[in-house]
Design an enzyme around this catalytic site. Sequence first.
Site, PDB file in Angstrom:
ATOM      1  N   ASP A 280       0.847  -1.187   0.000  1.00  0.00           N
ATOM      2  CA  ASP A 280       0.000   0.000   0.000  1.00  0.00           C
ATOM      3  C   ASP A 280       0.901   1.261   0.000  1.00  0.00           C
ATOM      4  O   ASP A 280       1.406   1.615   1.028  1.00  0.00           O
ATOM      5  CB  ASP A 280      -0.968   0.010   1.183  1.00  0.00           C
ATOM      6  CG  ASP A 280      -0.317  -0.359   2.516  1.00  0.00           C
ATOM      7  OD1 ASP A 280       0.773  -0.977   2.535  1.00  0.00           O
ATOM      8  OD2 ASP A 280      -0.918  -0.040   3.551  1.00  0.00           O
ATOM      9  N   GLU A 463      12.525   1.456   7.408  1.00  0.00           N
ATOM     10  CA  GLU A 463      11.418   0.650   6.892  1.00  0.00           C
ATOM     11  C   GLU A 463      11.640   0.262   5.437  1.00  0.00           C
ATOM     12  O   GLU A 463      11.316  -0.845   5.007  1.00  0.00           O
ATOM     13  CB  GLU A 463      10.138   1.467   7.029  1.00  0.00           C
ATOM     14  CG  GLU A 463       8.916   0.857   6.413  1.00  0.00           C
ATOM     15  CD  GLU A 463       7.783   1.867   6.319  1.00  0.00           C
ATOM     16  OE1 GLU A 463       6.631   1.424   6.295  1.00  0.00           O
ATOM     17  OE2 GLU A 463       8.057   3.091   6.242  1.00  0.00           O
TER      18      GLU A 463
END
Length: 498
Positions: A280, A463
């Site tokens: 996403d 991340e």
Amino acid sequence: MEKLIYPERDFQELFTHLHESGLFPDGKEVSDAITYEKPADILSAYRKAKNNPDFDHKAFYQKYFHVAPAREIDYQSDTSKPVEEHINKLWDILSRVPEKEDFFSSRVSLPFPYVVPGGRFNEIYYWDSYFTMLGLEVSGRIDLIEGMVKNFAYMIENFGFIPNGNRSYYLGRSQPPYFSLMVALLADNKGNDVLIEFLPALKKEHQFWMEGQDQLSAEKPDYKRVVRLEDGSILNRHYDNVHSPRDEMYQDDVELIATKGDAGQKTLLDIRAACESGWDFSSRWCSDLSKLDTIRTTDLVQVDLNCLLYHLEGLIAKALGLKGETHAKTYTEMADRRKAAIESTFWNEALGTYSDLIWSQKEHNNSINAAALYPLYFKTANEERANRVAKIVAQELVKDGGLITTNFKSGQQWDAPNGWAPLQWIGIEGLRNYGHLELANTIKKNWTALNIKVFKSTGKLMEKYNVVDTDLESGGGEYPVQDGFGWTNGVLLKLLSE
């Protein structure tokens, strides 16, 4: 769970007004806030006060709500020490243990310790956790792996599936189904009795993904996460059982669907389904690669999802076999059918790689992306196809910092120029499975070097990373780049230990 709150349901117009206020750049801050008073009492107080001429939303929020602190924010790294030492120290910083909660929260309480990703993500995430476990295994933290597997089994038992994360607002969707890989990893360390112990949870998760398969027909080919193809085979797609704007990104969704008119609800479902995919967002889901509002996730059956379910079916068959159950054969046959369907459905001869199928149009999505490596990771591909995928990967996806997610730059975070830890691992292992050792080693070398370079300069593991220009930070998406970071720690430690 008696203090579990559902933010939009429990706070009603207070919830929507806080999101509309523009005071919170990240909507997750609103939905993750804790409170020591009953939601009904806070809502009542709001209704009494909101029409006062001097009413201040920010002051009201600060009076009744509290931000749960992220423990790793104050952690001081020592970049003079090896990155492996940093990661081993971080496990305890990123761990959460069961505790008596005297507050109301959207976070689902879990009975065993677990590891969170870090940054804004202060809850367990489903697919993140498998890649975190790869590093925990290297660190000898089998106790944490077992606790996390038990937590996922607990959620399957209580909710019928593993949600995106342990938040009330995630209870409409799952994430890529890595539970069977987690159970297999734990069994590698504790023996095959683990497979029997978690067999009920494995079977129940499979039921979740296959819900409605008996209702499908040529006239009604799709239901939730199952799709019947023209040849009669049944494959899976991502979906979300909740169709309202996401609690954690409420205003963003409201504003997006307002521009779509009658098509807004379908767009919202496709946004939510993309969240279940873990990607996403990405051009992979869009008919116009550069425009997120052309998202069509539920119009696709996804190659990586079906490879994961192939593994789940195979592991259930193995566990049933260990128990001496005769219907092990049923799951073996399911896995065999799915393997054949993966190869017949997702191979894109024109591109020479695997692609998602736009099932409603009976044609492939021509996005070139790292999901094509899943058939190599799970060994469904033959040698000729694997070699062709390796060629495309080498030409289009391997960069100076590792494996790029797609070869298209859209501004979304699951596109160029970004690389993500889980796809590095899937790619490296998939290529190794078919003897492409030099290419796999190039990806490994480039990725680990970039991770270590960023750690030495910032003291952090991120991340995601910009793998195209290794001097620049990654970007794109709905929120700033996060540090912590569970799956990066896990994959890096695993790769460095080899």
